[in-house]
Design a protein around this motif. Structure first.
Motif, PDB file in Angstrom:
ATOM      1  N   SER A 127       0.859  -1.183   0.000  1.00 44.45           N
ATOM      2  CA  SER A 127       0.000   0.000   0.000  1.00 44.45           C
ATOM      3  C   SER A 127       0.893   1.231   0.000  1.00 44.45           C
ATOM      4  CB  SER A 127      -0.895  -0.008   1.240  1.00 44.45           C
ATOM      5  OG  SER A 127      -0.144   0.320   2.399  1.00 44.45           O
ATOM      6  N   PRO A 128       0.326   2.435  -0.136  1.00 40.69           N
ATOM      7  CA  PRO A 128       1.161   3.643  -0.090  1.00 40.69           C
ATOM      8  C   PRO A 128       1.920   3.819   1.219  1.00 40.69           C
ATOM      9  CG  PRO A 128      -0.982   4.146  -1.039  1.00 40.69           C
ATOM     10  CD  PRO A 128      -1.077   2.755  -0.504  1.00 40.69           C
ATOM     11  N   LYS A 129       1.518   3.106   2.267  1.00 41.28           N
ATOM     12  CA  LYS A 129       2.173   3.252   3.563  1.00 41.28           C
ATOM     13  C   LYS A 129       2.801   1.954   4.056  1.00 41.28           C
ATOM     14  CE  LYS A 129      -0.808   7.050   5.064  1.00 41.28           C
ATOM     15  NZ  LYS A 129      -1.712   7.557   6.109  1.00 41.28           N
ATOM     16  N   ASP A 130       3.045   1.014   3.139  1.00 39.23           N
ATOM     17  CA  ASP A 130       3.599  -0.277   3.559  1.00 39.23           C
ATOM     18  C   ASP A 130       4.337  -0.919   2.390  1.00 39.23           C
ATOM     19  OD1 ASP A 130       4.211  -2.628   4.833  1.00 39.23           O
ATOM     20  OD2 ASP A 130       2.147  -3.331   5.028  1.00 39.23           O
ATOM     21  N   GLY A 131       5.675  -0.956   2.468  1.00 40.11           N
ATOM     22  CA  GLY A 131       6.454  -1.528   1.379  1.00 40.11           C
ATOM     23  C   GLY A 131       7.768  -2.102   1.857  1.00 40.11           C
ATOM     24  N   TRP A 132       8.443  -2.816   0.949  1.00 41.78           N
ATOM     25  CA  TRP A 132       9.705  -3.480   1.287  1.00 41.78           C
ATOM     26  C   TRP A 132      10.720  -3.298   0.175  1.00 41.78           C
ATOM     27  CZ3 TRP A 132      10.431  -5.743   6.009  1.00 41.78           C
ATOM     28  CH2 TRP A 132       9.287  -5.983   6.777  1.00 41.78           C
ATOM     29  N   ILE A 133      11.982  -3.097   0.570  1.00 38.62           N
ATOM     30  CA  ILE A 133      13.129  -3.129  -0.333  1.00 38.62           C
ATOM     31  C   ILE A 133      14.125  -4.118   0.246  1.00 38.62           C
ATOM     32  CG2 ILE A 133      15.131  -1.849  -1.213  1.00 38.62           C
ATOM     33  CD1 ILE A 133      13.460   0.676  -1.169  1.00 38.62           C
ATOM     34  N   MET A 134      14.813  -4.874  -0.634  1.00 43.53           N
ATOM     35  CA  MET A 134      15.802  -5.840  -0.173  1.00 43.53           C
ATOM     36  C   MET A 134      17.117  -5.685  -0.930  1.00 43.53           C
ATOM     37  SD  MET A 134      13.466  -9.216   0.471  1.00 43.53           S
ATOM     38  CE  MET A 134      12.058  -9.136   1.587  1.00 43.53           C
ATOM     39  N   GLU A 135      18.226  -5.921  -0.213  1.00 45.84           N
ATOM     40  CA  GLU A 135      19.565  -5.807  -0.785  1.00 45.84           C
ATOM     41  C   GLU A 135      19.929  -7.042  -1.608  1.00 45.84           C
ATOM     42  OE1 GLU A 135      22.236  -3.336   2.455  1.00 45.84           O
ATOM     43  OE2 GLU A 135      22.021  -5.495   2.682  1.00 45.84           O
ATOM     44  N   LYS A 136      20.780  -6.835  -2.600  1.00 48.23           N
ATOM     45  CA  LYS A 136      21.366  -7.976  -3.300  1.00 48.23           C
ATOM     46  C   LYS A 136      22.775  -8.244  -2.793  1.00 48.23           C
ATOM     47  CE  LYS A 136      22.164 -10.203  -7.692  1.00 48.23           C
ATOM     48  NZ  LYS A 136      21.933 -10.227  -9.146  1.00 48.23           N
TER      49      LYS A 136
END
Length: 388
Positions: A127-136
């Motif tokens: 959602s606009p207020k809930d997200g994830w980014i992950m490293e490689k």
């Protein structure tokens, strides 16, 4: 009796004057008469003219975001549009007055504050207020978005680097990565799942439904998450595949039809419960694929490669760039985005792919759009871009 009434009237007047009620300043109403220009992008300055602003500086808010004030007088305010501003009401606010005016924020790409300087490979939002980014690279860390900031997340699992993330509408999610890593998000936390299924790196994951998903990776690896029986919903490795090239992308338009593609321009199609090799229009590495609709798919790859699925076959498209293209996101048949090396951003307008001016020259590796006017891109050196 009349004398008493008149006398009482003067007593009331005397009381009001002595308490200062009549002496208080009656301030004029605030009015916004014009905003020039009537629309703008983040970083643009705007001139607000009107009356009753007061000579003491207040605040100007566009959407839910406060602007930077350059100057403020009773009749004119100059402000700069801040990151996060959105179309709707522009509000001028002081302690005792306020006014609003309709204002349009033109979507644009801007650099968003990042919590890291490492290689960011995968991004997805619930959602606009809930997200994830992950490293490689690095420690394979997770970063969570709370609606305002991306922040480091203390995970309680040990995992390898992550190559891709996807979420289902229910809030359930999956991530895949190095040495066969598979992570499952159970709507509350990330956990390891079927980690020993394969030792091959997994580069992409796609789910049609909570009980039907695919992941692809090195050496032609393909694994399938499926409701095999009532008591066996699990990942299984596909056997007897037609290729051994590394696969970078997978996408399905129905349970019985999908594609995977990757190294050397390899394209394979899943149909009637089996994978078959297709003739490819390119020998370049294909990195990412997405479909706007059932008969309208696009893919991108090395050297600026772009190919199109027209409902019958994959065909070449003349690209406007030669940089490696790493991620594609189709919003609709006439709206799509591609991101790649040297900060390359391309936009599809329904007729052609056009070069978009971007705010960085750092290599970009993933894209995610929540809506036509709300998107994200991530890449090397911790770069995070926001389109809004």
């Amino acid at each position: 009796m009349a004398w008493k009434k008149v006398n009482f009237f003067y007593i009331i007047i005397f009381y009001l004057l002595s308490t200062g009620i009549f002496s208080q300043e009656i301030k004029p109403a605030m009015e916004i008469k014009k905003i020039n220009p009537s629309k703008g992008k983040v970083g643009d300055s705007i001139v607000i003219t009107g009356s009753g602003f007061g000579n003491e500086q207040g605040t100007v808010i566009i959407g839910d975001t406060e602007t930077t004030i350059i100057s403020w007088t009773n009749n004119q305010i100059i402000a700069i549009i801040s990151l996060g501003s959105s179309s709707g009401k522009l509000k001028v606010i002081t302690p005792d007055r306020n006014a609003w005016y309709t204002f349009t924020v033109i979507p644009s790409w801007n650099i968003y504050p990042s919590p890291t300087d490492t290689f960011l490979k995968a991004i997805a939002l619930l959602s606009p207020k809930d997200g994830w980014i992950m490293e490689k690279t690095g420690e394979g860390r997770f970063f969570h978005f709370n609606g305002k900031l991306w922040e480091g997340f203390d995970k309680d699992i040990n995992s390898n680097w992550i190559g891709d993330i996807c979420f289902l509408p229910s809030g359930e999610g999956w991530a895949v990565g190095g040495s066969g890593t598979i992570l499952h998000f159970n709507k509350k936390k990330w956990e390891l799942s079927a980690d020993a299924l394969t030792g091959d790196d997994l580069n992409d994951v796609f789910f049609l439904s909570p009980r039907d998903g695919w992941a692809v990776g090195s050496a032609g690896s393909i694994i399938h998450y499926y409701d095999w029986t009532v008591h066996d919903i699990s990942w299984r490795k596909e056997n007897a595949l037609p290729v051994f090239d590394t696969l970078n992308s997978v996408h399905f338009i129905s349970p019985d039809r999908g594609w995977a593609m990757g190294q050397n321009g390899t394209i394979i199609e899943y149909h009637k419960k089996r994978w078959i090799a297709l003739t490819s229009p390119t020998s370049s590495v294909l990195n990412s694929m997405d479909f706007a609709s059932e008969n309208n798919g696009w893919a991108c790859g090395a050297g600026g490669t772009i190919i199109h699925f027209n409902g019958r076959a994959w065909v070449s498209y003349i690209s406007p760039v030669t940089e490696n293209l790493n991620a594609i996101c189709m919003i609709s048949d006439d709206n799509g985005w591609i991101a790649g090396e040297k900060g390359t951003i391309l936009h599809y307008n329904g007729n052609s792919w056009e070069i978009e001016t971007g705010p960085t020259i750092i290599n970009l590796h993933d894209l995610y759009f929540l809506a036509p006017d709300t998107g994200w891109a991530v890449g090397e050196q911790g770069v995070i871009l926001y389109y809004h």
